[in-house]
Design a protein around this motif. Structure first.
Motif, PDB file in Angstrom:
ATOM      1  N   PHE A   1       1.818   7.135 -13.119  1.00 44.51           N
ATOM      2  CA  PHE A   1       2.172   5.924 -12.380  1.00 44.51           C
ATOM      3  C   PHE A   1       3.233   6.222 -11.331  1.00 44.51           C
ATOM      4  CE2 PHE A   1       5.179   2.254 -12.140  1.00 44.51           C
ATOM      5  CZ  PHE A   1       4.384   1.429 -11.368  1.00 44.51           C
ATOM      6  N   TYR A   2       4.274   6.943 -11.720  1.00 50.45           N
ATOM      7  CA  TYR A   2       5.338   7.262 -10.770  1.00 50.45           C
ATOM      8  C   TYR A   2       4.824   8.155  -9.642  1.00 50.45           C
ATOM      9  CZ  TYR A   2       8.884   5.181 -13.795  1.00 50.45           C
ATOM     10  OH  TYR A   2       9.646   4.297 -14.534  1.00 50.45           O
ATOM     11  N   LYS A   3       3.952   9.088  -9.958  1.00 45.38           N
ATOM     12  CA  LYS A   3       3.390   9.949  -8.924  1.00 45.38           C
ATOM     13  C   LYS A   3       2.627   9.125  -7.892  1.00 45.38           C
ATOM     14  CE  LYS A   3       0.384  13.985  -8.269  1.00 45.38           C
ATOM     15  NZ  LYS A   3      -0.489  14.983  -8.941  1.00 45.38           N
ATOM     16  N   MET A   4       1.819   8.184  -8.362  1.00 46.51           N
ATOM     17  CA  MET A   4       1.071   7.315  -7.461  1.00 46.51           C
ATOM     18  C   MET A   4       2.001   6.404  -6.660  1.00 46.51           C
ATOM     19  SD  MET A   4       0.107   3.843  -7.280  1.00 46.51           S
ATOM     20  CE  MET A   4       0.065   3.215  -8.963  1.00 46.51           C
ATOM     21  N   ALA A   5       2.977   5.809  -7.370  1.00 41.57           N
ATOM     22  CA  ALA A   5       3.814   4.782  -6.753  1.00 41.57           C
ATOM     23  C   ALA A   5       4.744   5.332  -5.674  1.00 41.57           C
ATOM     24  CB  ALA A   5       4.631   4.083  -7.834  1.00 41.57           C
ATOM     25  N   LYS A   6       5.137   6.587  -5.797  1.00 40.67           N
ATOM     26  CA  LYS A   6       6.082   7.162  -4.829  1.00 40.67           C
ATOM     27  C   LYS A   6       5.531   7.226  -3.419  1.00 40.67           C
ATOM     28  CE  LYS A   6       8.823   9.895  -8.074  1.00 40.67           C
ATOM     29  NZ  LYS A   6       9.134  11.259  -8.598  1.00 40.67           N
ATOM     30  N   THR A   7       4.206   7.178  -3.282  1.00 37.68           N
ATOM     31  CA  THR A   7       3.594   7.200  -1.953  1.00 37.68           C
ATOM     32  C   THR A   7       2.949   5.866  -1.590  1.00 37.68           C
ATOM     33  OG1 THR A   7       1.518   8.071  -2.855  1.00 37.68           O
ATOM     34  CG2 THR A   7       3.171   9.678  -2.130  1.00 37.68           C
ATOM     35  N   ASP A   8       3.156   4.856  -2.427  1.00 34.73           N
ATOM     36  CA  ASP A   8       2.553   3.545  -2.192  1.00 34.73           C
ATOM     37  C   ASP A   8       3.552   2.652  -1.468  1.00 34.73           C
ATOM     38  OD1 ASP A   8       0.152   1.627  -3.393  1.00 34.73           O
ATOM     39  OD2 ASP A   8       2.050   0.565  -3.119  1.00 34.73           O
ATOM     40  N   PRO A   9       3.200   2.085  -0.314  1.00 35.94           N
ATOM     41  CA  PRO A   9       4.144   1.278   0.459  1.00 35.94           C
ATOM     42  C   PRO A   9       4.730   0.095  -0.316  1.00 35.94           C
ATOM     43  CG  PRO A   9       2.201   1.794   1.766  1.00 35.94           C
ATOM     44  CD  PRO A   9       1.902   2.234   0.367  1.00 35.94           C
ATOM     45  N   LEU A  10       3.940  -0.493  -1.209  1.00 43.19           N
ATOM     46  CA  LEU A  10       4.423  -1.649  -1.969  1.00 43.19           C
ATOM     47  C   LEU A  10       5.280  -1.255  -3.163  1.00 43.19           C
ATOM     48  CD1 LEU A  10       1.480  -4.220  -2.150  1.00 43.19           C
ATOM     49  CD2 LEU A  10       3.775  -4.615  -1.278  1.00 43.19           C
ATOM     50  N   LEU A  11       5.025  -0.099  -3.746  1.00 47.62           N
ATOM     51  CA  LEU A  11       5.668   0.266  -5.006  1.00 47.62           C
ATOM     52  C   LEU A  11       6.810   1.262  -4.861  1.00 47.62           C
ATOM     53  CD1 LEU A  11       2.496   0.648  -7.255  1.00 47.62           C
ATOM     54  CD2 LEU A  11       3.993  -1.334  -7.056  1.00 47.62           C
ATOM     55  N   ARG A  12       6.876   1.951  -3.732  1.00 45.36           N
ATOM     56  CA  ARG A  12       7.856   3.032  -3.584  1.00 45.36           C
ATOM     57  C   ARG A  12       9.280   2.556  -3.847  1.00 45.36           C
ATOM     58  NH1 ARG A  12       6.145   4.808   1.011  1.00 45.36           N
ATOM     59  NH2 ARG A  12       7.408   3.386   2.261  1.00 45.36           N
ATOM     60  N   GLN A  13       9.656   1.453  -3.241  1.00 48.10           N
ATOM     61  CA  GLN A  13      11.015   0.926  -3.430  1.00 48.10           C
ATOM     62  C   GLN A  13      11.243   0.479  -4.872  1.00 48.10           C
ATOM     63  OE1 GLN A  13      12.037  -2.309  -0.790  1.00 48.10           O
ATOM     64  NE2 GLN A  13      13.934  -2.782  -1.910  1.00 48.10           N
ATOM     65  N   ALA A  14      10.213  -0.104  -5.481  1.00 48.16           N
ATOM     66  CA  ALA A  14      10.350  -0.611  -6.849  1.00 48.16           C
ATOM     67  C   ALA A  14      10.617   0.515  -7.840  1.00 48.16           C
ATOM     68  CB  ALA A  14       9.097  -1.384  -7.252  1.00 48.16           C
ATOM     69  N   VAL A  15       9.875   1.629  -7.741  1.00 45.77           N
ATOM     70  CA  VAL A  15      10.070   2.698  -8.718  1.00 45.77           C
ATOM     71  C   VAL A  15      11.376   3.447  -8.471  1.00 45.77           C
ATOM     72  CG1 VAL A  15       7.619   2.949  -9.223  1.00 45.77           C
ATOM     73  CG2 VAL A  15       8.641   4.345  -7.415  1.00 45.77           C
ATOM     74  N   GLU A  16      11.845   3.452  -7.228  1.00 41.27           N
ATOM     75  CA  GLU A  16      13.156   4.038  -6.964  1.00 41.27           C
ATOM     76  C   GLU A  16      14.267   3.167  -7.532  1.00 41.27           C
ATOM     77  OE1 GLU A  16      13.374   4.521  -2.751  1.00 41.27           O
ATOM     78  OE2 GLU A  16      12.007   6.257  -2.696  1.00 41.27           O
ATOM     79  N   GLY A  48       8.630  -7.721   3.895  1.00 41.20           N
ATOM     80  CA  GLY A  48       9.304  -8.513   4.915  1.00 41.20           C
ATOM     81  C   GLY A  48       8.373  -9.443   5.663  1.00 41.20           C
ATOM     82  N   LEU A  49       7.413 -10.025   4.949  1.00 40.65           N
ATOM     83  CA  LEU A  49       6.430 -10.906   5.573  1.00 40.65           C
ATOM     84  C   LEU A  49       7.014 -12.295   5.827  1.00 40.65           C
ATOM     85  CD1 LEU A  49       3.354 -10.019   3.315  1.00 40.65           C
ATOM     86  CD2 LEU A  49       3.966  -9.015   5.527  1.00 40.65           C
ATOM     87  N   ASP A  50       6.447 -12.993   6.796  1.00 42.22           N
ATOM     88  CA  ASP A  50       6.875 -14.363   7.095  1.00 42.22           C
ATOM     89  C   ASP A  50       6.244 -15.373   6.143  1.00 42.22           C
ATOM     90  OD1 ASP A  50       8.462 -13.558   9.255  1.00 42.22           O
ATOM     91  OD2 ASP A  50       6.762 -13.651  10.646  1.00 42.22           O
ATOM     92  N   ALA A  51       5.119 -14.990   5.547  1.00 43.15           N
ATOM     93  CA  ALA A  51       4.416 -15.901   4.641  1.00 43.15           C
ATOM     94  C   ALA A  51       3.841 -15.102   3.487  1.00 43.15           C
ATOM     95  CB  ALA A  51       3.296 -16.629   5.384  1.00 43.15           C
ATOM     96  N   LYS A  52       3.493 -15.807   2.419  1.00 47.91           N
ATOM     97  CA  LYS A  52       2.886 -15.141   1.270  1.00 47.91           C
ATOM     98  C   LYS A  52       1.546 -14.529   1.680  1.00 47.91           C
ATOM     99  CE  LYS A  52       2.863 -18.675  -1.451  1.00 47.91           C
ATOM    100  NZ  LYS A  52       2.610 -19.495  -2.669  1.00 47.91           N
ATOM    101  N   PRO A  53       1.224 -13.365   1.137  1.00 45.86           N
ATOM    102  CA  PRO A  53      -0.059 -12.730   1.486  1.00 45.86           C
ATOM    103  C   PRO A  53      -1.230 -13.431   0.817  1.00 45.86           C
ATOM    104  CG  PRO A  53       1.036 -11.473  -0.219  1.00 45.86           C
ATOM    105  CD  PRO A  53       2.007 -12.558   0.191  1.00 45.86           C
ATOM    106  N   GLY A  54      -2.406 -13.270   1.385  1.00 46.27           N
ATOM    107  CA  GLY A  54      -3.618 -13.804   0.789  1.00 46.27           C
ATOM    108  C   GLY A  54      -4.193 -12.851  -0.240  1.00 46.27           C
ATOM    109  N   LYS A  55      -5.115 -13.359  -1.026  1.00 44.94           N
ATOM    110  CA  LYS A  55      -5.699 -12.562  -2.107  1.00 44.94           C
ATOM    111  C   LYS A  55      -6.415 -11.332  -1.559  1.00 44.94           C
ATOM    112  CE  LYS A  55      -8.550 -13.039  -6.261  1.00 44.94           C
ATOM    113  NZ  LYS A  55      -9.282 -14.013  -7.123  1.00 44.94           N
TER     114      LYS A  55
END
Length: 311
Positions: free
Chosen positions: A108-123, A278-285
């Motif tokens: 999971f950490y290996k995958m997340a470190k390069t994922d734009p959404l998860l990188r900050q979270a796992v750090e 940093g979005l202005d609105a919630k993302p869609g599904k």
């Protein structure tokens, strides 16, 4: 499926020593527990966790604290039956499950470190575990109680439910609570719950109906774990009155430990993604499905880590 280790522990005669993986931080998990408002089922004090745990017909209170970097120390609090092998084994297994110590997070950490959404979270939250709800009825109740209300009020309702219908244990001048059992609640009616000021009549009906299904053996963890896919398990749950897709995936994530459980319609998840990007609105599904394409079999952990930005 992610690798999952079985529980092992050492017994020093008084306390239990439970090994933890390298990818584990007691402080991160403690801080996560500390965000709960008005929590009824555990107590945090000076870096230690106290919790009532039921093992079969026995009940006890334990204190959990780190023992160096590689173990947890589990101390029985004023427990006259602390030498019971069944009780000791059951407590070790419960804590192992609660902290999800059997899951290998390296992939999971290996995958997340390069994922734009998860990188900050796992750090930010490295060592955090998907702290679960081992009891099926408790998990389903928490999902039902939390439907369409804010988190603070959900905690208020849970405390009311626990203190009205749960079991109290007195230890060293303090009161600790066990969540009401399905058997106990199956004997009541929705009117009993409503009269106790629980929630809407409909939710009271859902809580009692679910208790009866579990108490009768019509719904079990074993059945859900035996499902061939997360979709099959979801279908089994949503056939139950009051259980929609969000509640089903919440239960599959927090209790059944399905790694691919994904409450994609969760408002908190949407707010977390908005915060990270940093979005202005919630993302869609559709956007979320596109961004999460690389999370295969880690959707549950990805969601939990993103939630941590909020709570």
């Amino acid at each position: 499926m992610p690798a999952h280790r079985s529980p092992v522990w050492q017994d020093d005669g008084a306390d239990l020593l439970l090994p933890v993986p390298d990818e584990f931080s007691f402080a991160q998990n403690y801080d996560h527990l500390a965000t709960a408002t008005n929590e009824a089922l555990y107590t945090l004090r000076e870096g230690r966790i106290r919790k009532a745990i039921a093992v079969g017909t026995q009940a006890t209170v334990v204190e959990i604290a780190p023992e160096g970097q590689a173990q947890l120390r589990i101390r029985f609090v004023a427990e006259p039956n602390a030498d019971s092998p069944a009780l000791r084994a059951g407590v070790a297994e419960y804590v192992h499950d609660w902290f999800d110590l059997g899951t290998d997070l390296k992939p999971f950490y290996k995958m997340a470190k390069t994922d734009p959404l998860l990188r900050q979270a796992v750090e930010s939250f490295y060592g955090l575990r998907n702290m679960g709800i081992p009891d099926l009825y408790e998990a389903m109740c928490w999902g039902i109680l939390g439907q369409q209300i804010n988190l603070g009020f959900a905690y208020t309702l849970k405390r009311r439910y626990v203190e009205r219908f749960g079991q109290a244990l007195e230890r060293e001048g303090e009161t600790y609570w066990l969540f009401p059992t399905a058997v106990r609640m199956a004997a009541l009616t929705a009117e009993d719950l409503s009269a106790a000021g629980m929630t809407t009549v409909k939710k009271c009906e859902y809580l009692v109906d679910t208790a009866r299904l579990i108490a009768s053996g019509e719904l079990t963890k074993e059945q859900l774990l035996a499902a061939d896919s997360v979709k099959e398990a979801e279908k089994r749950l949503v056939r139950i009155r009051g259980i929609g897709p969000w509640t089903a995936h919440y239960v599959l994530m927090r209790c059944l430990r399905r790694p691919d459980a994904f409450p994609i319609d969760d408002v908190g998840l949407h707010h977390s993604i908005r915060h990270v990007l940093g979005l202005d609105a919630k993302p869609g599904k559709e956007q979320i499905l596109e961004w999460s394409a690389g999370w295969s079999m880690w959707e549950s952990y990805a969601t939990f880590y993103l939630w941590r930005f909020l709570y």
